[in-house]
Each structure stands twice: as C-alpha cells, then as structure tokens.
Design a protein around this motif. Structure first.
Motif, PDB file in Angstrom:
ATOM      1  N   ALA A 402       0.868  -1.178   0.000  1.00  0.00           N
ATOM      2  CA  ALA A 402       0.000   0.000   0.000  1.00  0.00           C
ATOM      3  C   ALA A 402       0.900   1.222   0.000  1.00  0.00           C
ATOM      4  O   ALA A 402       1.978   1.224   0.615  1.00  0.00           O
ATOM      5  N   ASN A 403       0.493   2.266  -0.711  1.00  0.00           N
ATOM      6  CA  ASN A 403       1.318   3.469  -0.764  1.00  0.00           C
ATOM      7  C   ASN A 403       0.452   4.692  -0.983  1.00  0.00           C
ATOM      8  O   ASN A 403      -0.630   4.612  -1.572  1.00  0.00           O
ATOM      9  N   ILE A 404       0.950   5.810  -0.519  1.00  0.00           N
ATOM     10  CA  ILE A 404       0.324   7.104  -0.763  1.00  0.00           C
ATOM     11  C   ILE A 404       1.444   8.117  -0.968  1.00  0.00           C
ATOM     12  O   ILE A 404       2.458   8.098  -0.262  1.00  0.00           O
ATOM     13  N   SER A 405       1.286   8.979  -1.957  1.00  0.00           N
ATOM     14  CA  SER A 405       2.301  10.001  -2.214  1.00  0.00           C
ATOM     15  C   SER A 405       1.632  11.240  -2.797  1.00  0.00           C
ATOM     16  O   SER A 405       0.624  11.140  -3.510  1.00  0.00           O
ATOM     17  N   VAL A 406       2.187  12.400  -2.490  1.00  0.00           N
ATOM     18  CA  VAL A 406       1.715  13.680  -3.008  1.00  0.00           C
ATOM     19  C   VAL A 406       2.939  14.515  -3.363  1.00  0.00           C
ATOM     20  O   VAL A 406       3.904  14.581  -2.591  1.00  0.00           O
ATOM     21  N   SER A 417       9.952  22.677  -5.179  1.00  0.00           N
ATOM     22  CA  SER A 417       9.028  21.542  -5.167  1.00  0.00           C
ATOM     23  C   SER A 417       9.057  20.888  -3.795  1.00  0.00           C
ATOM     24  O   SER A 417      10.025  21.026  -3.040  1.00  0.00           O
ATOM     25  N   LEU A 418       7.991  20.145  -3.491  1.00  0.00           N
ATOM     26  CA  LEU A 418       7.890  19.454  -2.212  1.00  0.00           C
ATOM     27  C   LEU A 418       7.070  18.189  -2.417  1.00  0.00           C
ATOM     28  O   LEU A 418       6.057  18.202  -3.120  1.00  0.00           O
ATOM     29  N   SER A 419       7.522  17.083  -1.803  1.00  0.00           N
ATOM     30  CA  SER A 419       6.790  15.826  -1.943  1.00  0.00           C
ATOM     31  C   SER A 419       6.966  14.983  -0.695  1.00  0.00           C
ATOM     32  O   SER A 419       7.950  15.138   0.037  1.00  0.00           O
ATOM     33  N   PHE A 420       5.989  14.087  -0.479  1.00  0.00           N
ATOM     34  CA  PHE A 420       6.132  13.118   0.596  1.00  0.00           C
ATOM     35  C   PHE A 420       5.476  11.819   0.174  1.00  0.00           C
ATOM     36  O   PHE A 420       4.611  11.787  -0.705  1.00  0.00           O
ATOM     37  N   SER A 421       5.892  10.719   0.799  1.00  0.00           N
ATOM     38  CA  SER A 421       5.313   9.417   0.490  1.00  0.00           C
ATOM     39  C   SER A 421       5.356   8.530   1.722  1.00  0.00           C
ATOM     40  O   SER A 421       6.251   8.655   2.565  1.00  0.00           O
ATOM     41  N   LEU A 422       4.377   7.636   1.813  1.00  0.00           N
ATOM     42  CA  LEU A 422       4.320   6.611   2.850  1.00  0.00           C
ATOM     43  C   LEU A 422       4.041   5.283   2.171  1.00  0.00           C
ATOM     44  O   LEU A 422       3.289   5.230   1.176  1.00  0.00           O
ATOM     45  N   PHE A 423       4.634   4.205   2.681  1.00  0.00           N
ATOM     46  CA  PHE A 423       4.422   2.915   2.040  1.00  0.00           C
ATOM     47  C   PHE A 423       4.557   1.784   3.055  1.00  0.00           C
ATOM     48  O   PHE A 423       5.199   1.905   4.093  1.00  0.00           O
ATOM     49  N   THR A 424       3.956   0.673   2.707  1.00  0.00           N
ATOM     50  CA  THR A 424       4.188  -0.590   3.399  1.00  0.00           C
ATOM     51  C   THR A 424       4.139  -1.680   2.345  1.00  0.00           C
ATOM     52  O   THR A 424       3.283  -1.648   1.443  1.00  0.00           O
ATOM     53  N   ARG A 425       5.070  -2.631   2.410  1.00  0.00           N
ATOM     54  CA  ARG A 425       5.088  -3.687   1.403  1.00  0.00           C
ATOM     55  C   ARG A 425       5.680  -4.978   1.986  1.00  0.00           C
ATOM     56  O   ARG A 425       6.605  -4.950   2.784  1.00  0.00           O
ATOM     57  N   GLY A 438       7.715   2.407   5.593  1.00  0.00           N
ATOM     58  CA  GLY A 438       8.549   3.600   5.620  1.00  0.00           C
ATOM     59  C   GLY A 438       7.912   4.776   4.922  1.00  0.00           C
ATOM     60  O   GLY A 438       6.732   4.770   4.563  1.00  0.00           O
ATOM     61  N   GLY A 439       8.716   5.806   4.723  1.00  0.00           N
ATOM     62  CA  GLY A 439       8.251   7.010   4.055  1.00  0.00           C
ATOM     63  C   GLY A 439       9.406   7.922   3.739  1.00  0.00           C
ATOM     64  O   GLY A 439      10.556   7.666   4.125  1.00  0.00           O
ATOM     65  N   SER A 440       9.100   8.995   3.013  1.00  0.00           N
ATOM     66  CA  SER A 440      10.143   9.959   2.660  1.00  0.00           C
ATOM     67  C   SER A 440       9.527  11.331   2.489  1.00  0.00           C
ATOM     68  O   SER A 440       8.318  11.474   2.256  1.00  0.00           O
ATOM     69  N   ILE A 441      10.377  12.348   2.600  1.00  0.00           N
ATOM     70  CA  ILE A 441       9.985  13.720   2.317  1.00  0.00           C
ATOM     71  C   ILE A 441      11.126  14.359   1.538  1.00  0.00           C
ATOM     72  O   ILE A 441      12.297  14.183   1.876  1.00  0.00           O
ATOM     73  N   MET A 442      10.757  15.058   0.453  1.00  0.00           N
ATOM     74  CA  MET A 442      11.761  15.622  -0.446  1.00  0.00           C
ATOM     75  C   MET A 442      11.408  17.069  -0.771  1.00  0.00           C
ATOM     76  O   MET A 442      10.234  17.441  -0.862  1.00  0.00           O
ATOM     77  N   ALA A 443      12.438  17.880  -0.950  1.00  0.00           N
ATOM     78  CA  ALA A 443      12.281  19.251  -1.429  1.00  0.00           C
ATOM     79  C   ALA A 443      13.250  19.450  -2.583  1.00  0.00           C
ATOM     80  O   ALA A 443      14.302  18.808  -2.653  1.00  0.00           O
ATOM     81  N   GLY A 444      12.897  20.333  -3.510  1.00  0.00           N
ATOM     82  CA  GLY A 444      13.760  20.534  -4.672  1.00  0.00           C
ATOM     83  C   GLY A 444      13.642  21.936  -5.224  1.00  0.00           C
ATOM     84  O   GLY A 444      12.777  22.727  -4.829  1.00  0.00           O
ATOM     85  N   ARG A 445      14.516  22.229  -6.173  1.00  0.00           N
ATOM     86  CA  ARG A 445      14.481  23.515  -6.849  1.00  0.00           C
ATOM     87  C   ARG A 445      14.961  23.359  -8.283  1.00  0.00           C
ATOM     88  O   ARG A 445      15.836  22.552  -8.572  1.00  0.00           O
ATOM     89  N   ARG A 446      14.345  24.146  -9.163  1.00  0.00           N
ATOM     90  CA  ARG A 446      14.762  24.147 -10.568  1.00  0.00           C
ATOM     91  C   ARG A 446      15.761  25.267 -10.807  1.00  0.00           C
ATOM     92  O   ARG A 446      15.606  26.378 -10.289  1.00  0.00           O
ATOM     93  N   PHE A 447      16.788  24.964 -11.618  1.00  0.00           N
ATOM     94  CA  PHE A 447      17.790  25.950 -11.996  1.00  0.00           C
ATOM     95  C   PHE A 447      17.925  25.947 -13.521  1.00  0.00           C
ATOM     96  O   PHE A 447      17.819  24.908 -14.162  1.00  0.00           O
TER      97      PHE A 447
END
Length: 650
Positions: A402-406, A417-425, A438-447
C-alpha cells in the motif's frame, strides 16, 4: 431573396407612395439524417461537415451542396460510383431531410506509372505518395493499404515533384495524375507524365543580412545545404527555418528569409543566397490561453517563458512548448502568434488536455504470484492545480503493498518543489521474504530552466526472513543471507537534467540524472552474521542514468524515434560491515533486462545441502550494476487528414 431565406418576396405599391413588402418564408429543417455511412446509419460523424444542420432553413441549393459534399467525402476514401439520394418528409411546418448513401465500390491502386522517369527509381518517387502500388507488406493489415484516396491524387503529383527536388532535379515537372479504373474489378492504374530535367549541385551559398548582433560567419557554419552537395529542397527549408530562428531569438518575430537562386545550366550548379529581412523588434502584448477545461491558467503560465512586456524570443517560445509537453498534462500543445502591430504580438496558447487521472481495480492469476487483486487512484494534475497524487493497494499470494504520495512541483508557483510518500510492502522473493514500512519527504528547486536539484530524507523499518525456517540450523547460509531486522535512515540527494520535448513521446532532447542515497542501518546482527561482520554498514548508493531521444522524420521522412538509455548503480560500504541482502543490487525484468524474471540476475553463493548433498544456489545481490538499451519506436498516432508542406518555386 437572393440570400436564400425566403421562397418568394414581392412588393405591393399602395396609395400615397406606400410600399408593402410581402415575404413567403421558407420552412425550417427539423432533422438531418444520413443513412448508409458513418458511425451507424445515422452518420453522426458526418453531420458536422456537410454544412447542414437542424434549425437551418430548407433551401434546395444548400441541400444540393450538402449532397455534393457527401459524395466528395465518400469518394475521397477510395469509393467509386457513389450515389446519394435525398428525401424529405414534412413534419408540421418543417422538413426532416434524409441523405441515403450508397458508397459504391472501393478502388484499389494496383499500379503507378511514372512515364518519362529515368534517373530516379520508382520506389523513391512514390515513397511519400498517398496513392501507391502495394508493396512487400501489402498482405499485412495497416501497413499494406492500397485503397485509393481520390482527393489526394492532385497532391500526389506535387509529392512526386518534391521527391525529385530532394535529389537535385529542381526543374522537374510531374503532370496531374490520370487514374484508369477497371470497372469489373475496381482496380486502378495511375499515370504521371514526368520531365526530369537536369540534376543540380549546390554552388556558392551566401547569407545577406543586416541584423544587429548577428554574425554572418556563425550562421554559415550551421547550414545543412553546403557547397558541392546535391541540391535538396528539404535541407534548404531546414536552413531557412534555422535562420529565422536565429533572428527570432533577437526579438524579430516577423523576420523573413527569402531564397534567391542562380542556375548554371551547363555546369549543373545552382548558387543559393538567403536574404534576411528582420523588421522591427517585437514585444509580447498578451498571452491568451485556451482549451484548458481543468488545468488552471496560472499552472500553464508557470511553464511559459514569455510574459506580457517581454521581448520576443523564438527559443523561449520553443522551450515553453516543450515545458508544457513535459508536464504530461496535455495531449497536444500549440503556441501561435497573433500579430497586433509591427511591434506587438499576442501568444495564443492552445492546449488539449490529456487524461491525467485514473481509477483502477482488478484482479488476475499468475503462475508465480497466484491470485492477484489491486486497486489504485492516481492523478498527476489534481483539480487542475499541477499537484500529483497516488494511492494504491496490491495483494497477491506472495506480496502485499500500500502506498500514498503527493508531490507539488511548484510550491506557490515558485521554483521549489515538495513531496512526501508513505508505504508498506511485503514480498516473497525466490529465497526469502521482506516486510517493510517507511516514508520519505523531499524538497527541490529548478535551476537554468532544465536543471533540477532535490534533497530529502527517508526512513524504513525492515524485517526479512527465509521462506522456511524449520529445516535450517542456526548457522545455515540462509540465516546469514536472509534474516535481517533493521531500520534505515537515509539522506537523499539528486541532480537531474531534462530538456525533452514531450512527456509521453519525446522526439528530441536528453535526460541525465545523478542521485545519491546516504544510508545508515540500525539493528542487531544474527549469530551467523557475527561470524563475518562487525556491524551493519553505513552505505552509499549512487544512481546514474542517461537517455537520448532522436526523431528520425527529418532524415527518413518517417516518424521513427530512436532512444538510447544507460543506467548504472554503485554501492559502497565498509569491508567488515553488513549490507542487508534486500538493499543490495539485482537485475531483471522490464526497465532492467527484459526476458528475465525480476531480481533473478544476481551473484550466487553455491553450497551443498546439509541433508541431501544437492547443490543449492542462493542469490545475495551485487555491489555494481549497469545496463544499456538501444530502442526504435513508432508512435501510434491517428491522422485524420494529410497536409502537404509548402514547396518553394525555383
């Protein structure tokens, strides 16, 4: 009366010079039906194209025009002896009109004759023709169509002349086609009269221009049609487009490129001069967006690099179209210029939205996974805001997940940019099982328009075990390889470049990516582990990828896309530190090595079974992996009409 609105109009003169106008109004059309053609007998696909609809006034001239339109439409699809009968039925004060279509017989092109052609092979002349002889693949559906397209015959003679002009025969003439039909079999031959003329090579090529800031020498170095080569009308057009783009990047939206020729008949040489006229610099007056029923205007404007008040730039215009294509929000993107004055232009951004969301649920059976059930909800353009989200559940006899991400690619319309995700497998591999959350959170930028940097953290809790624990002693090799209880905290860094022109079917550009995972494991080693390792590892994973896309249509006049992809991964860790088997590197399956099961390509440990003595192989993963592919793809596109490019007169 002459406009067709009334059956009769007359004027009555009364005393004192009074004129009384009398009108006998025509009845309206209450219904239009087409039988014998189109999608079903109603022919709904044609109703929009015949120039007649419900509510129009009944007029014999318009009825006859609609009838001829229908006949032309059917005959353009290769039918012969088409008959259309028109009937009307009075309904109260109006008429219901019915067109009854008898398509006739389909015409098959069996042979084409180019009378007078000596210097070029027939197959080269008719390569781009719509009406051509059946070829080697004529027995294959779709590839082997030889049905006549009568409406394209006049253009086929121009296409044949185009073929000659690509090979230097700039004086070639090709007559209008003569189609001869055998009414018994409805097979046809098409004849063209050809005068080839002389083949010309390119002589001196010059560029005449007075554009401030533009160097003629730099322009000359990038021309495709150069001295000594066989003259090619297609390459000349590419050079004209290139010159116009270079001028356009300096703000001259209305620049023109005119080719001038000087032929030496005796030597077979043609000198070519490109004359540039640039006009005035142009500013963007407004950016007008249409076709976006779901996507918000502000989301589209994020990817348009020209705004009201900016100086016009062709490169910015091209990059804007590519950026919109890379989003995956749109099936089609077109940016047109609307001239307002000599110094102002509107940009008309016309989009056709793609299906960005999906809801799916299903099930099945596989020999390896057994019964499978899955459901997912995803959208890469949530509510037209540009956000992407995924929610998914999968279950089978060997796996559960199962997973969810935005993801928000442009937070508050910024470059961040900003994103997060949660998962179980849970997954049962060939030798062992893993259970991860587990899960993750990410931030980014365009150049610099095409360069993206990202960073974040991830956390995962893992429990791995062998598939059957009962038959092995505590120090068995499976214990060493597959029993792991640990958690992983990792820092994530990424640097990616993407200048492709489309999300679904890129035809130009390349993708380069370099991503790092700096992971630290926390857990207790098993008794078997302590014989070989001091502790769990601090690991570094480096992921690299490279992909190029090249559309071949300019070279071979066919929409073929060549793609090359290279992927590589490195895993670094200490000599006496354990990296869990689930974290090591494997290959196999789609996206890796086709033809192999997922995770099946791996280093093995081979030993004798302690009970039977039979050799056993156990996968334990590698530290490095790499794969490369070269692919050719043909996009599946439906063409509703054919457009002939403009041919320059010489």
């Amino acid at each position: 009366y002459s406009q067709g609105y009334f059956k009769d109009v007359w004027v009555e003169k009364k005393g004192n010079g009074v004129l009384v106008y009398h009108f006998d109004e025509k009845p309206a059309i209450s219904k239009v039906t087409i039988k014998g053609y189109g999608s079903g007998d109603d022919g709904k696909d044609l109703l929009k194209g015949i120039g007649l609809k419900k509510g129009d006034l009944y007029d014999e001239r318009r009825i006859e025009k609609a009838k001829q339109t229908l006949i032309s439409k059917v005959e353009s699809e290769g039918y012969y002896d088409t008959v259309v009968e028109v009937s009307k039925k009075k309904v109260n004060e109006s008429y219901a009109v019915t067109f009854d279509v008898n398509k006739g017989e389909k015409i098959k092109i069996k042979k084409t004759n180019f009378i007078g052609a000596k210097q070029m092979d027939k197959k080269d002349i008719e390569k781009d023709l719509v009406n051509k002889e059946p070829g080697f693949w004529s027995w294959v559906p779709f590839f082997g169509k030889s049905d006549a397209k009568v409406d394209q015959l006049p253009y086929d003679s121009m296409r044949a002349r185009e073929a000659y002009m690509k090979e230097g025969y700039i004086d070639a003439k090709v007559s209008k086609p003569l189609m001869r039909i055998d009414t018994a079999s409805y097979n046809a031959e098409v004849d063209y009269m050809v005068k080839e003329g002389k083949q010309f090579h390119v002589g001196k090529v010059t560029v005449t221009q007075s554009v401030p800031g533009l160097k003629t020498a730099d322009l000359m170095n990038n021309l495709k049609l150069t001295e000594g080569r066989v003259f090619n009308i297609k390459k000349m057009r590419l050079d004209m487009a290139y010159l116009k783009e270079e001028v356009g990047d300096l703000g001259y939206a209305y620049a023109k490129v005119n080719p001038n020729f000087h032929k030496d008949e005796k030597k077979g040489i043609v000198d070519l001069q490109y004359q540039l006229t640039h006009g005035k610099k142009v500013m963007i007056n407004d950016v007008i967006i249409s076709g976006n029923d779901i996507t918000k205007d502000r989301v589209i404007r994020r990817y348009i690099y020209l705004a009201p008040g900016d100086l016009y730039s062709y490169t910015d215009l091209k990059d804007s179209k590519s950026a919109l294509g890379r989003t995956g929000f749109f099936e089609k993107v077109d940016i047109k210029q609307e001239r307002i004055s000599e110094e102002k232009v509107n940009l008309l951004v016309q989009v056709k939205e793609a299906q960005t969301g999906s809801i799916s649920a299903g099930g099945g059976y596989g020999s390896y996974q057994g019964i499978m059930v899955n459901a997912s909800l995803s959208n890469k353009n949530l509510f037209g805001t540009g956000l992407s989200g995924t929610l998914g559940v999968d279950w089978s006899q060997i796996s559960r997940s199962a997973n969810i991400s935005v993801t928000n690619p442009r937070v508050w319309d910024s470059e961040y940019s900003l994103s997060f995700s949660l998962f179980t497998r849970y997954y049962e591999y060939i030798d062992y099982t893993t259970d991860q959350t587990g899960g993750s959170i990410m931030a980014g930028r365009r150049f610099m328009r095409h360069l993206y940097f990202s960073g974040g953290v991830s956390y995962m809790d893992n429990s791995s075990n062998i598939n059957d624990d009962s038959i092995f002693d505590p120090n068995a090799i499976e214990k060493l390889l597959y029993i792991d209880q640990y958690s992983k905290l990792a820092g994530l860094l990424g640097l990616n470049f993407d200048n492709t022109d489309d999300f679904y079917t890129p035809r130009e550009g390349f993708i380069v990516g370099l991503n790092l995972e700096l992971g630290s494991f926390d857990g207790d080693l098993t008794p078997a582990d302590t014989l070989f390792y001091d502790s769990y590892a601090d690991m570094t994973k480096i992921y690299a990828r490279f992909g190029t896309y090249y559309g071949m249509e300019e070279l071979i006049d066919y929409d073929l896309i060549l793609r090359t992809k290279i992927r590589a991964t490195w895993l670094e860790h200490g000599a006496n530190e354990k990296v869990p088997t689930a974290e090591r590197l494997y290959m196999g399956g789609v996206g890796s090595v086709r033809g192999y099961s997922p995770y099946s390509i791996s280093p093995y440990i081979t030993y004798a079974d302690p009970l039977t003595g039979i050799p056993i192989e156990n996968r334990f993963g590698g530290d490095k992996r790499a794969s490369g592919t070269v692919e050719a793809s043909i996009p599946t596109v439906s063409y509703t009409h054919l457009t002939l490019p403009t041919i320059c007169s010489v």
